[in-house]
Design an enzyme around this catalytic site. Structure first.
Site, PDB file in Angstrom:
ATOM      1  N   HIS A 158       0.821  -1.216   0.000  1.00 45.97           N
ATOM      2  CA  HIS A 158       0.000   0.000   0.000  1.00 45.97           C
ATOM      3  C   HIS A 158       0.856   1.267   0.000  1.00 45.97           C
ATOM      4  O   HIS A 158       0.306   2.371   0.009  1.00 45.97           O
ATOM      5  CB  HIS A 158      -0.931   0.021   1.206  1.00 45.97           C
ATOM      6  CG  HIS A 158      -1.960  -1.072   1.211  1.00 45.97           C
ATOM      7  ND1 HIS A 158      -2.792  -1.304   0.137  1.00 45.97           N
ATOM      8  CD2 HIS A 158      -2.277  -2.005   2.153  1.00 45.97           C
ATOM      9  CE1 HIS A 158      -3.586  -2.330   0.423  1.00 45.97           C
ATOM     10  NE2 HIS A 158      -3.286  -2.778   1.627  1.00 45.97           N
ATOM     11  N   ASP A 193      -2.784 -10.639  -2.263  1.00 46.44           N
ATOM     12  CA  ASP A 193      -3.369 -10.162  -1.014  1.00 46.44           C
ATOM     13  C   ASP A 193      -4.856  -9.874  -1.226  1.00 46.44           C
ATOM     14  O   ASP A 193      -5.278  -9.522  -2.335  1.00 46.44           O
ATOM     15  CB  ASP A 193      -2.636  -8.881  -0.604  1.00 46.44           C
ATOM     16  CG  ASP A 193      -2.918  -8.434   0.816  1.00 46.44           C
ATOM     17  OD1 ASP A 193      -2.057  -8.650   1.685  1.00 46.44           O
ATOM     18  OD2 ASP A 193      -4.004  -7.854   1.058  1.00 46.44           O
ATOM     19  N   HIS A 195      -6.406  -7.377  -0.267  1.00 47.46           N
ATOM     20  CA  HIS A 195      -6.518  -5.952  -0.569  1.00 47.46           C
ATOM     21  C   HIS A 195      -5.697  -5.612  -1.814  1.00 47.46           C
ATOM     22  O   HIS A 195      -4.608  -6.143  -2.003  1.00 47.46           O
ATOM     23  CB  HIS A 195      -6.016  -5.106   0.602  1.00 47.46           C
ATOM     24  CG  HIS A 195      -6.705  -5.377   1.901  1.00 47.46           C
ATOM     25  ND1 HIS A 195      -6.179  -6.210   2.870  1.00 47.46           N
ATOM     26  CD2 HIS A 195      -7.889  -4.923   2.384  1.00 47.46           C
ATOM     27  CE1 HIS A 195      -7.010  -6.254   3.897  1.00 47.46           C
ATOM     28  NE2 HIS A 195      -8.045  -5.489   3.630  1.00 47.46           N
ATOM     29  N   ASP A 282      -4.133 -12.962   3.788  1.00 50.95           N
ATOM     30  CA  ASP A 282      -5.403 -12.509   4.356  1.00 50.95           C
ATOM     31  C   ASP A 282      -6.601 -12.846   3.470  1.00 50.95           C
ATOM     32  O   ASP A 282      -7.739 -12.482   3.801  1.00 50.95           O
ATOM     33  CB  ASP A 282      -5.373 -11.016   4.665  1.00 50.95           C
ATOM     34  CG  ASP A 282      -4.742 -10.180   3.568  1.00 50.95           C
ATOM     35  OD1 ASP A 282      -4.439 -10.731   2.498  1.00 50.95           O
ATOM     36  OD2 ASP A 282      -4.546  -8.972   3.791  1.00 50.95           O
TER      37      ASP A 282
END
Length: 340
Positions: A158, A193, A195, A282
């Site tokens: 990120h 991931d 995200h 995740d």
């Protein structure tokens, strides 16, 4: 498979996390390291410490202004009367081209995208050695190892060139990919991931020398919300070199593997000769973020699918939060790759 980890990554110990207006304990805890080390050892990884490549490979992707901020902001923050124990922004510019303030509070708002990247006393040291971990693991792959695992914490996908966010400060996978490119290789970054890897996309969005592929929960109702949509394909020279594969919440093993096959086809068509996997765990059905429903067996299948490309592969740890199966999911991924 060889693995790289540095003990100084324990020193980042974030306390706070804002979610839905509530101040909660930060999910990106140092205890993740223990579970991930257990998983790496279960996969028969030989764990060693990184070497220090200096700041040059980090500065290849991150602006010197931003690195100065990361290195010094905690000390500056402590000079503010009645300041909190961590650097957490409370104001942000409307645009990246807005004025750059001298104030520590203003610079925090400029360089931290959200409240999920608190900076504490040990944050810079841990982030620096997390990046060095990725670089050292990249050297293993460039040197002839078929695969390597970088236990990077804090994670990185990120983080933009001058902006932290979502638990991330330095973009470890991107730094490793650029390092491999400078060695004459043609890297693709595959982000699995739950995200979207918005920082990674942002760094390479106008480039055609690194392919970025991301499988993630549809951001229309999931973090990071503003990036990760299918129409984001790159711009300028990078048009067509970014592939987003947003998937519905609750996506299971079979649906994830079907999307992964599309991503791997794009990597093959790019002519990559090395893969950097931004390995978020995740996507697991029991992860606290509850985005996908991938099982431990499914992670083994993910590892095996990546291996079938037959390319040297660097696994760089991203998300995957505290649950009993975190280490098992890492072991399944690495073992699935090795067995295939």
């Amino acid at each position: 498979m060889k693995a790289i980890f540095d003990e100084r990554q324990w020193h980042h110990d974030p306390k706070h996390f804002m979610a839905n207006g509530k101040r909660l304990p930060c999910p990106e805890q140092p205890a993740r390291i223990e579970k991930l080390l257990t998983g790496a050892q279960a996969a028969q990884c030989e764990v060693s410490a990184p070497t220090d490549h200096g700041q040059g490979p980090i500065a290849a992707l991150h602006s010197p202004e931003y690195l100065t901020f990361l290195r010094n902001i905690y000390t500056r923050w402590q000079r503010i009367p009645d300041a909190g124990e961590e650097v957490i922004p409370n104001i942000h510019p409307a645009n990246r081209t807005d004025g750059y303030p001298r104030s520590a509070v203003g610079q925090a708002g400029f360089h931290q995208a959200d409240t999920a990247c608190p900076i504490g006393e040990g944050t810079w040291e841990a982030a620096y050695w997390s990046a060095q971990t990725a670089l050292s693991a990249a050297d293993l792959v460039a040197g002839g190892d078929m695969a390597a695992y970088a236990l990077c914490r804090p994670p990185g996908h990120h983080a933009f060139g001058d902006l932290a966010g979502g638990f991330c400060f330095l973009n470890n996978a991107g730094i490793a990919a650029e390092h491999l490119r400078m060695k004459g290789l043609r890297p693709a970054i595959l982000d699995v991931d739950v995200h979207h890897g918005n920082g990674t996309q942002g760094i390479f969005y106008d480039r055609d020398d690194v392919l970025t592929v991301s499988l993630h929960a549809d951001p229309v109702r999931f973090y990071p919300f503003f990036w990760g949509h299918a129409q984001e394909r790159g711009e300028g020279r990078g048009l067509g070199y970014n592939l987003n594969l947003p998937l519905p919440r609750g996506t299971d093993d079979d649906a994830f593997l079907a999307a992964l096959d599309s991503g791997l086809t794009r990597i093959a068509d790019f002519g990559a000769d090395v893969i950097v996997v931004a390995l978020g765990l995740d996507a697991f059905e029991g992860d606290p973020f509850q985005g996908f429903a991938v099982t431990t067996t499914g992670f083994g299948r993910i590892g095996a699918a990546i291996a079938k490309l037959g390319l040297p592969t660097l696994f760089v740890q991203e998300g995957g939060y505290l649950c009993d199966e975190l280490g098992d999911n890492l072991a399944a991924t690495l073992t699935g790759f090795e067995d295939a």
